[in-house]
Motif scaffolding. Structure first.
Motif, PDB file in Angstrom:
ATOM      1  N   ASP A 131       0.799  -1.135  -0.034  1.00 19.73           N
ATOM      2  CA  ASP A 131      -0.144  -0.064  -0.092  1.00 19.73           C
ATOM      3  C   ASP A 131       0.902   1.309  -0.086  1.00 19.73           C
ATOM      4  O   ASP A 131       2.229   1.219   0.482  1.00 19.73           O
ATOM      5  N   VAL A 132       0.156   2.210  -0.410  1.00 19.55           N
ATOM      6  CA  VAL A 132       0.968   3.667  -0.511  1.00 19.55           C
ATOM      7  C   VAL A 132      -0.111   4.768   0.127  1.00 19.55           C
ATOM      8  O   VAL A 132      -1.155   4.590  -0.452  1.00 19.55           O
ATOM      9  N   GLU A 133       0.349   5.662   0.917  1.00 16.51           N
ATOM     10  CA  GLU A 133      -0.708   6.664   1.016  1.00 16.51           C
ATOM     11  C   GLU A 133      -0.040   7.976   0.923  1.00 16.51           C
ATOM     12  O   GLU A 133       1.113   8.240   1.307  1.00 16.51           O
ATOM     13  N   ALA A 134      -0.704   9.046   0.583  1.00 16.67           N
ATOM     14  CA  ALA A 134      -0.253  10.258   0.210  1.00 16.67           C
ATOM     15  C   ALA A 134      -0.718  11.078   1.464  1.00 16.67           C
ATOM     16  O   ALA A 134      -1.945  11.087   1.755  1.00 16.67           O
TER      17      ALA A 134
ATOM     18  N   ASP B 164       0.087  15.395   3.281  1.00 17.33           N
ATOM     19  CA  ASP B 164       0.394  16.730   2.782  1.00 17.33           C
ATOM     20  C   ASP B 164       1.880  16.787   2.627  1.00 17.33           C
ATOM     21  O   ASP B 164       2.606  17.125   3.393  1.00 17.33           O
ATOM     22  N   GLY B 165       2.133  16.635   1.273  1.00 21.37           N
ATOM     23  CA  GLY B 165       3.554  16.592   0.901  1.00 21.37           C
ATOM     24  C   GLY B 165       4.326  15.612   1.602  1.00 21.37           C
ATOM     25  O   GLY B 165       5.622  15.547   1.375  1.00 21.37           O
ATOM     26  N   THR B 166       3.538  14.451   1.780  1.00 22.85           N
ATOM     27  CA  THR B 166       4.343  13.263   2.360  1.00 22.85           C
ATOM     28  C   THR B 166       3.843  11.897   1.704  1.00 22.85           C
ATOM     29  O   THR B 166       2.689  11.905   0.844  1.00 22.85           O
ATOM     30  N   LEU B 167       4.784  10.949   1.630  1.00 13.47           N
ATOM     31  CA  LEU B 167       4.323   9.523   0.925  1.00 13.47           C
ATOM     32  C   LEU B 167       4.645   8.417   1.917  1.00 13.47           C
ATOM     33  O   LEU B 167       6.031   8.446   2.607  1.00 13.47           O
ATOM     34  N   ASP B 168       3.929   7.684   2.511  1.00 15.12           N
ATOM     35  CA  ASP B 168       3.871   6.557   2.965  1.00 15.12           C
ATOM     36  C   ASP B 168       3.987   5.137   2.446  1.00 15.12           C
ATOM     37  O   ASP B 168       3.028   5.001   1.503  1.00 15.12           O
ATOM     38  N   VAL B 169       4.822   4.337   2.506  1.00 15.68           N
ATOM     39  CA  VAL B 169       4.911   3.133   1.675  1.00 15.68           C
ATOM     40  C   VAL B 169       4.899   2.107   2.618  1.00 15.68           C
ATOM     41  O   VAL B 169       5.752   2.025   3.858  1.00 15.68           O
ATOM     42  N   TYR B 170       4.141   0.959   2.674  1.00 12.41           N
ATOM     43  CA  TYR B 170       4.090   0.038   3.474  1.00 12.41           C
ATOM     44  C   TYR B 170       4.557  -1.417   2.490  1.00 12.41           C
ATOM     45  O   TYR B 170       3.909  -1.652   1.613  1.00 12.41           O
ATOM     46  N   ALA B 171       5.438  -2.027   2.951  1.00 14.24           N
ATOM     47  CA  ALA B 171       6.163  -3.211   2.347  1.00 14.24           C
ATOM     48  C   ALA B 171       6.208  -4.622   3.203  1.00 14.24           C
ATOM     49  O   ALA B 171       6.693  -4.348   4.283  1.00 14.24           O
ATOM     50  N   SER B 172       5.721  -5.604   2.496  1.00 18.12           N
ATOM     51  CA  SER B 172       5.815  -6.605   3.441  1.00 18.12           C
ATOM     52  C   SER B 172       7.267  -7.373   3.117  1.00 18.12           C
ATOM     53  O   SER B 172       7.860  -6.889   1.961  1.00 18.12           O
ATOM     54  N   THR B 173       7.690  -8.375   3.856  1.00 19.18           N
ATOM     55  CA  THR B 173       8.982  -8.862   3.845  1.00 19.18           C
ATOM     56  C   THR B 173       8.910 -10.045   3.191  1.00 19.18           C
ATOM     57  O   THR B 173       9.991 -10.862   3.183  1.00 19.18           O
TER      58      THR B 173
ATOM     59  N   TYR C  92       4.402   3.147  -9.924  1.00 18.61           N
ATOM     60  CA  TYR C  92       5.212   3.702  -9.049  1.00 18.61           C
ATOM     61  C   TYR C  92       4.366   4.780  -8.408  1.00 18.61           C
ATOM     62  O   TYR C  92       3.572   5.534  -8.798  1.00 18.61           O
ATOM     63  N   ALA C  93       4.806   5.386  -7.204  1.00 21.97           N
ATOM     64  CA  ALA C  93       4.627   6.552  -6.709  1.00 21.97           C
ATOM     65  C   ALA C  93       5.854   7.545  -6.460  1.00 21.97           C
ATOM     66  O   ALA C  93       7.131   7.159  -6.436  1.00 21.97           O
ATOM     67  N   GLU C  94       5.554   8.878  -6.665  1.00 16.96           N
ATOM     68  CA  GLU C  94       6.513   9.942  -6.558  1.00 16.96           C
ATOM     69  C   GLU C  94       6.384  11.051  -5.544  1.00 16.96           C
ATOM     70  O   GLU C  94       5.114  11.418  -5.273  1.00 16.96           O
ATOM     71  N   LEU C  95       7.540  11.585  -5.170  1.00 18.97           N
ATOM     72  CA  LEU C  95       7.547  12.765  -4.350  1.00 18.97           C
ATOM     73  C   LEU C  95       8.646  13.452  -5.002  1.00 18.97           C
ATOM     74  O   LEU C  95       9.603  13.229  -5.245  1.00 18.97           O
TER      75      LEU C  95
END
Length: 760
Positions: A24-27, A29-38, A103-106
């Motif tokens: 999952d990815v979440e945007a 206010d000017g931030t990006l959170d990425v959740y990655a499984s191992t 992909y997601a970008e900042l």
């Protein structure tokens, strides 16, 4: 710290988790959170018993991306923390559903961070469409061992012919490729992997820098574990680093020092020659005055006299009380020194010996660092029964500053803030700070306390230290010197590499002990080091167990000291302007060659010479026979000492006498010098002499010379058109210009005009 056994295996007893599948990815206010499984998540059942890596991206400053990698987030951050500046940044975040791409970008200014949302883990950093570096499939690691210890590491790729610099003051090979570097302050001299000034920041000549936002121990493997990557790791569950964009190394330093703090202005008098009593020598006022008289009699201008440790009584360091047997009238002595137009520096450190009357006072007030059982932490290294001031306690800071203020009221002008590296980790700090994180950060609090006092008492721009230890942000409390080196040519080269590494880490000013500290240099070493030291931002004669007055070596040493001291004082308009650049932009006074010439591959890794400002190339001679090799970038370079011209790019092999060294002026330079050569502490707008070197037709530049108040600098615009050179000045007084000696200059209205030599 290395975690792998070769390319395929882990070291025994270790386990590692890598982010493999972005779920999952979440945007924000000017931030990006990425959740990655191992591990790959193909169905709901795959989410059970599965660790998750959280990667948070934000932008504290335009052109800077902060990346925070976390495993378990429930820990307590007890500090300390680096103080970083932030701005309101218009960072743009795009998610896959907006781009239609996997992909997601900042985006922040010219810098783009792109995270792949499908396939193997990938985080790329692009600058104007070019990939600077990236984090790949096994780059991020959550490591644990059988004892329950944990670490987080990141690996960022290294390109072909990419070089890494910085990481504080380091004395080995200048480019750090192939080295393991632990960020852990230590009192280890200048001849090992230990360093007094450790900074978790590196500067790449590929157009970016990386700052690891962790004040404790950070371990770097620069192409030394995975050859094609720079790895950095910290203990615990969280790693935060900042990727800082260029495109040039200077751009990176501008952004990095905007984050961590820029050097302040230092007083003009600090650029002059400092003379010390040395460390274990025997001295009193008569000895001191004999040195000062001897310098004056030999026409060796002196600006600062420094009293090292034994101005206080032995076993009493630090009680800040003059030894009454040696200095019965300290106030009168300080007045007599000021009558000689000298500033006075005294040695201090943050340790309180048990015999000092301040030990009992500090213990009773609770101002000394304690152990877990409430007892004062003590040991016998350095001073018998030594305690340590707890600068996390605001009351202890005020107490310590109060003791120093007594010295300022007596007439002391500045302090040499020695030590600050041997900070224990088995202690409890007043503010509850993590002892491991406080080990490196202690020096910041120590030097800040002293510098703030000087600034309050002496005024803005008049505060200066002579400090040995530092970490990130320490550039705000100048000046720093290189520490305890041997008295040899090898140590001279070590010191230079340390200074250039520190300059690559955001520090604007730097000095070193002329001739080396340990032992007594032979005359050849001393004379060669004199030229180097007097063409550094700050210059000090100091040693361990021998006096460092030049006539103690031979008469030629006196001549060499005179020549280069006068030369430095003539260069004060140029040096002061270069210091102003350090203050306003973070670009250091002494600059590695790659910093000034990033597009010249011949400068890569060169750690035997430097640029003093943007226009003077200095190559210290490190052999008794005077042989030296100097790399000159493209253009026609002119020796400032002889006028000889050499065309680059190429290496030049030369032989110099003790009164000379390769000191070349960059083509296209307007060099501001002064008529006076007796003191640095003067109005630099008076008696300006501009020397013009290889100005091309069509050249236009502005030369700025600071004034004593910092409010009305002299500004001179220089323009060459064909054989005519026009110079227009504001606030300059009694100024002149020349291409060479005897060049005729004429006035035409408010201009000075000279004729460019024919055929040039």
């Amino acid at each position: 710290m290395k975690f792998t056994d070769g390319y395929w295996l882990l070291r025994k007893g270790l386990g590692v988790l890598h982010p493999r599948h972005v779920v999952d990815v979440e945007a924000g206010d000017g931030t990006l959170d990425v959740y990655a499984s191992t591990a790959a998540v193909r169905e709901r059942g795959d989410t059970l018993n599965r660790p998750l890596v959280t990667v948070h991206l934000d932008s504290p400053l335009e052109g800077v991306v902060a990346v925070t990698i976390e495993h378990h987030v429930g820990g307590v951050d007890r500090g300390p923390r680096f103080t970083l500046a932030t701005q309101d940044v218009d960072a743009k975040v795009l998610l896959p559903q907006q781009t239609g791409a996997p992909y997601a970008e900042l985006q922040t200014g010219p810098l783009l961070a792109r995270v792949a949302t499908e396939g193997p883990w990938s985080l790329e950093f692009e600058l104007d469409g070019r990939v600077l570096t990236s984090s790949g499939a096994r780059s991020v690691g959550l490591v644990s061992d059988e004892q329950g210890n944990s670490w987080v590491h990141e690996r960022l790729t290294l390109g072909v012919r990419e070089h890494v610099y910085g990481l504080g003051e380091r004395f080995g090979t200048f480019a750090k490729n192939g080295q393991s570097v632990d960020i852990w302050n230590a009192d280890g001299g200048t001849a090992s992997e230990q360093a007094y000034k450790n900074v978790p920041f590196y500067l790449s000549d590929a157009g970016y820098g990386v700052f690891v936002d962790h004040p404790g121990e950070v371990s770097f493997e620069v192409g030394s574990e995975v050859v094609s990557a720079t790895q950095f790791s910290v203990p615990g569950q969280r790693l935060r680093y900042l990727l800082i964009a260029g495109p040039t190394p200077k751009d990176v330093l501008r952004r990095y020092t905007a984050l961590t703090g820029r050097p302040p202005r230092v007083p003009q008098w600090s650029y002059g020659l400092w003379l010390s009593t040395s460390f274990t020598t025997s001295y009193d006022e008569a000895t001191v005055m004999s040195f000062i008289d001897g310098m004056a009699e030999r026409d060796l201008p002196l600006s600062v006299f420094h009293f090292d440790c034994f101005w206080m009584r032995q076993f009493h360091w630090c009680d800040f009380v003059w030894d009454p047997a040696t200095f019965p009238d300290p106030v009168g002595m300080l007045e007599r020194l000021h009558e000689r137009d000298l500033k006075v520096c005294v040695w201090i450190n943050p340790y309180i010996a048990q015999r000092s009357h301040l030990f009992a006072e500090g213990k009773d007030l609770g101002y000394l660092v304690k152990r877990a059982d409430g007892s004062v932490w003590q040991w016998d290294l350095w001073q018998a029964g030594m305690g340590l001031v707890d600068f996390t306690n605001p009351d202890a800071v005020a107490w310590y500053q109060g003791k120093l203020k007594v010295l300022l009221d007596q007439g002391v002008d500045c302090f040499k803030t020695d030590f600050g590296e041997r900070i224990p980790t088995d202690v409890v700090w007043h503010d509850g700070s993590d002892p491991e994180r406080m080990h490196n950060y202690y020096t910041h609090l120590y030097n800040e306390a002293v510098f703030d006092l000087l600034k309050a008492e002496r005024g803005e721009g008049q505060a200066v230290l002579f400090a040995r230890s530092a970490t990130a942000g320490g550039q705000q409390f100048p000046v720093h010197w290189g520490g305890d080196c041997e008295s040899s040519f090898a140590a001279m080269s070590e010191s230079l590499r340390g200074g250039l590494s520190l300059a690559s880490s955001g520090f604007g000013y730097w000095s070193h002990d002329i001739g080396g500290f340990e032992g007594t240099p032979d005359p050849a070493v001393f004379k060669r080091w004199l030229a180097f030291g007097l063409l550094s931002s700050h210059s000090r004669l100091h040693g361990s167990d021998s006096y460092r007055v030049p006539w103690a070596f031979d008469e030629e040493a006196v001549d060499v000291t005179r020549r280069f001291t006068h030369l430095k004082l003539q260069l004060m308009p140029y040096l002061a302007a270069t210091g102003e650049t350090a203050h306003t932009t973070g670009i250091p006074v002494m600059r590695p060659m790659f910093l000034e010439f990033p597009d010249d591959p011949g400068t890569a890794g060169v750690g035997t010479q430097y640029m003093l400002g943007d226009s003077l190339l200095v190559a210290p001679v490190m052999r008794a026979d005077g042989e030296v090799d100097t790399y000159l970038p493209e253009g026609t370079w002119t020796s400032l000492l002889t006028g000889e011209q050499v065309v680059g790019p190429r290496w030049v092999h030369e032989t110099h006498g003790f009164d000379s060294l390769p000191l070349y002026v960059r083509p296209g330079t307007v060099l501001a010098t002064g008529e006076r050569d007796d003191t640095p502490d003067r109005d630099l707008r008076e008696g300006l002499v501009l020397r013009l070197f290889d100005l091309p037709d069509g050249h236009v530049s502005t030369c700025v010379v600071p004034d004593p108040t910092g409010t009305a600098p002299a500004t001179i615009v220089v323009r060459r058109t064909g054989d005519r050179v026009e110079l227009r000045a504001e606030a300059a007084r009694g100024w002149s210009a020349a291409v060479g000696l005897g060049t005729p200059v004429r006035a035409e209205g408010d201009l000075l005009v000279l004729d460019w030599p024919s055929g040039d």
